[in-house]
Design a protein around this motif. Structure first.
Motif, mmCIF file in Angstrom:
data_model
loop_
_atom_site.group_PDB
_atom_site.id
_atom_site.type_symbol
_atom_site.label_atom_id
_atom_site.label_comp_id
_atom_site.label_asym_id
_atom_site.label_seq_id
_atom_site.Cartn_x
_atom_site.Cartn_y
_atom_site.Cartn_z
ATOM 1 N N TRP A 87 0.822 -1.199 0.000
ATOM 2 C CA TRP A 87 0.000 0.000 0.000
ATOM 3 C C TRP A 87 0.863 1.259 0.000
ATOM 4 O O TRP A 87 0.484 2.290 -0.555
ATOM 5 C CB TRP A 87 -0.962 0.009 1.192
ATOM 6 N N MET A 88 2.072 1.147 0.594
ATOM 7 C CA MET A 88 2.983 2.286 0.603
ATOM 8 C C MET A 88 3.591 2.504 -0.783
ATOM 9 O O MET A 88 3.780 3.655 -1.216
ATOM 10 C CB MET A 88 4.082 2.068 1.639
ATOM 11 N N MET A 89 3.868 1.412 -1.501
ATOM 12 C CA MET A 89 4.373 1.550 -2.864
ATOM 13 C C MET A 89 3.324 2.211 -3.754
ATOM 14 O O MET A 89 3.639 3.072 -4.587
ATOM 15 C CB MET A 89 4.774 0.180 -3.419
ATOM 16 N N GLU A 90 2.066 1.816 -3.566
ATOM 17 C CA GLU A 90 0.987 2.467 -4.339
ATOM 18 C C GLU A 90 0.876 3.933 -3.978
ATOM 19 O O GLU A 90 0.643 4.790 -4.852
ATOM 20 C CB GLU A 90 -0.340 1.761 -4.061
ATOM 21 N N ASN A 91 1.026 4.244 -2.708
ATOM 22 C CA ASN A 91 0.915 5.624 -2.256
ATOM 23 C C ASN A 91 2.007 6.506 -2.858
ATOM 24 O O ASN A 91 1.772 7.693 -3.142
ATOM 25 C CB ASN A 91 1.000 5.660 -0.727
ATOM 26 N N ASP A 146 -0.628 11.365 2.678
ATOM 27 C CA ASP A 146 -0.560 9.913 2.519
ATOM 28 C C ASP A 146 -1.950 9.293 2.656
ATOM 29 O O ASP A 146 -2.869 9.891 3.249
ATOM 30 C CB ASP A 146 0.370 9.289 3.551
ATOM 31 N N SER A 147 -2.077 8.075 2.144
ATOM 32 C CA SER A 147 -3.280 7.262 2.325
ATOM 33 C C SER A 147 -2.860 5.964 2.991
ATOM 34 O O SER A 147 -2.176 5.137 2.357
ATOM 35 C CB SER A 147 -3.968 6.980 0.980
ATOM 36 N N ILE A 148 -3.217 5.799 4.242
ATOM 37 C CA ILE A 148 -2.848 4.593 4.965
ATOM 38 C C ILE A 148 -3.948 3.551 4.791
ATOM 39 O O ILE A 148 -5.095 3.870 4.427
ATOM 40 C CB ILE A 148 -2.610 4.876 6.455
ATOM 41 N N MET A 149 -3.608 2.293 5.058
ATOM 42 C CA MET A 149 -4.554 1.199 4.917
ATOM 43 C C MET A 149 -4.833 0.577 6.281
ATOM 44 O O MET A 149 -3.901 0.292 7.037
ATOM 45 C CB MET A 149 -3.998 0.152 3.946
ATOM 46 N N VAL A 150 -6.117 0.386 6.572
ATOM 47 C CA VAL A 150 -6.545 -0.256 7.806
ATOM 48 C C VAL A 150 -7.261 -1.548 7.426
ATOM 49 O O VAL A 150 -8.271 -1.513 6.701
ATOM 50 C CB VAL A 150 -7.482 0.657 8.628
ATOM 51 N N ALA A 151 -6.743 -2.677 7.868
ATOM 52 C CA ALA A 151 -7.336 -3.979 7.574
ATOM 53 C C ALA A 151 -8.185 -4.418 8.753
ATOM 54 O O ALA A 151 -7.724 -4.415 9.901
ATOM 55 C CB ALA A 151 -6.250 -5.007 7.279
ATOM 56 N N TYR A 158 -9.123 2.366 3.279
ATOM 57 C CA TYR A 158 -8.080 3.371 3.035
ATOM 58 C C TYR A 158 -8.516 4.706 3.629
ATOM 59 O O TYR A 158 -9.680 5.127 3.491
ATOM 60 C CB TYR A 158 -7.812 3.508 1.538
ATOM 61 N N ILE A 159 -7.549 5.354 4.287
ATOM 62 C CA ILE A 159 -7.827 6.605 4.991
ATOM 63 C C ILE A 159 -6.757 7.622 4.626
ATOM 64 O O ILE A 159 -5.553 7.328 4.678
ATOM 65 C CB ILE A 159 -7.837 6.376 6.521
ATOM 66 N N ASP A 160 -7.190 8.816 4.252
ATOM 67 C CA ASP A 160 -6.263 9.892 3.894
ATOM 68 C C ASP A 160 -5.859 10.682 5.134
ATOM 69 O O ASP A 160 -6.686 10.945 6.019
ATOM 70 C CB ASP A 160 -6.912 10.848 2.890
#
Length: 317
Positions: A87-91, A146-151, A158-160
């Motif tokens: 998700w960080m690579m996508e960000n 950034d857009s972090i991911m919460v599983a 995804y949260i900005d």
């Protein structure tokens, strides 16, 4: 082993590596945080520089001009390579094998962060605050933009990061940080209902037939002599000029229902003066409206109150 851009700048650590997703080394736990895996040589250099813990790094993609920040989990990667959450690579708009610049930094402790979920279903979780707190324990820092991911529950949210204080990049390790939420990106304001019923659903107005209201008609009814004698000639009832237009009569000569209802509510009479030989005038007496035909025919009806009945007197004395 291939090293690219390896070098040290003064007392700081700065290195260029090729990046790959965490799935390449069977480290799925990386996806739930912001930590990367670096080669052992990076640890040796960082130790010689006496870098304070926790170690935080700036990641820069020069090709796309994207900057983010992260922590480090282990130093077991092959030299010249780093592994990072997908998700960080996508960000950062990075592909497998792209180069990324890594530099150690010191970030202030965060005091405030404002988050914006991509979808409103994140707020439908029974306790989104607790889920967010649990997830952020795996994070070292947050960066505005950034857009972090919460599983959670086999689903990714995804949260900005739209705002952070006291700077655009903050450390969230062992710190009390105030968290605020902005409306989700797919949230829509509920439409306000108009106070009136929409035209398409409003019932068609019912046009009521105009019913002429009965008007007051002075001097209507039948006449009666003050001396008790019957009238030889029945004069037609006097009506107002507008009575013909406003009070239609039935074909049999009887007054219409509107007129009858009016006389029921307010008895009307006709002023009758004495005989032509009398010189005085008596107070006019009002009588109920009667049918003209019934007046001429022999009357067999209940007696009604009549003025001046009994013996006849001459008005002359």
């Amino acid at each position: 082993m291939f090293f690219e851009g390896y070098g040290y700048h003064g007392t700081s650590f700065e290195q260029t590596y090729r990046c790959y997703p965490a799935s390449f080394i069977d480290k799925p736990q990386l996806e739930s945080g912001d930590k990367i895996i670096m080669p052992p040589s990076a640890l040796d250099r960082l130790a010689s520089l006496h870098i304070d813990y926790p170690m935080l790094f700036e990641l820069r993609n020069a090709a796309a001009e994207r900057v983010s920040h992260c922590g480090v989990l282990e130093f077991i990667a092959e030299e010249g390579m780093i592994y990072m959450p997908y998700w960080m690579m996508e960000n950062m708009l990075l592909q497998e094998g792209d180069t990324v610049r890594v530099k150690n930094v010191t970030l202030p402790k965060g005091t405030y962060v404002k988050l914006q979920p991509h979808t409103k279903d994140f707020l439908d979780i029974s306790n989104p605050k607790a889920i967010l707190e649990t997830t952020l324990r795996n994070f070292s820092c947050l960066t505005t933009g950034d857009s972090i991911m919460v599983a959670y529950n086999n689903k990714k949210y995804y949260i900005d990061i739209i705002e952070s204080k006291p700077s655009n990049a903050i450390s969230i390790i062992e710190t009390d940080c105030e968290v605020d939420f902005a409306p989700p990106l797919d949230y829509k304001e509920p439409e306000r209902l108009a106070p009136s019923v929409p035209t398409s659903k409003a019932p068609a107005p019912v046009e009521e037939e105009a019913v002429p209201e009965p008007k007051f008609n002075p001097f209507t009814g039948v006449g009666r002599r003050l001396d008790g004698k019957s009238l030889k000639h029945q004069s037609p009832p006097v009506s107002s000029p507008t009575s013909k237009d406003k009070q239609p009569e039935a074909a049999n000569g009887r007054p219409s229902a509107a007129s009858t209802s009016q006389t029921t509510r307010q008895p009307q009479g006709k002023l009758v003066f004495g005989s032509t030989t009398s010189h005085g005038q008596k107070e006019p007496q009002k009588e109920p409206l009667k049918d003209a035909k019934q007046e001429q025919a022999p009357k067999k009806e209940e007696p009604k109150f009549q003025a001046f009945t009994g013996k006849k007197y001459s008005l002359k004395g």
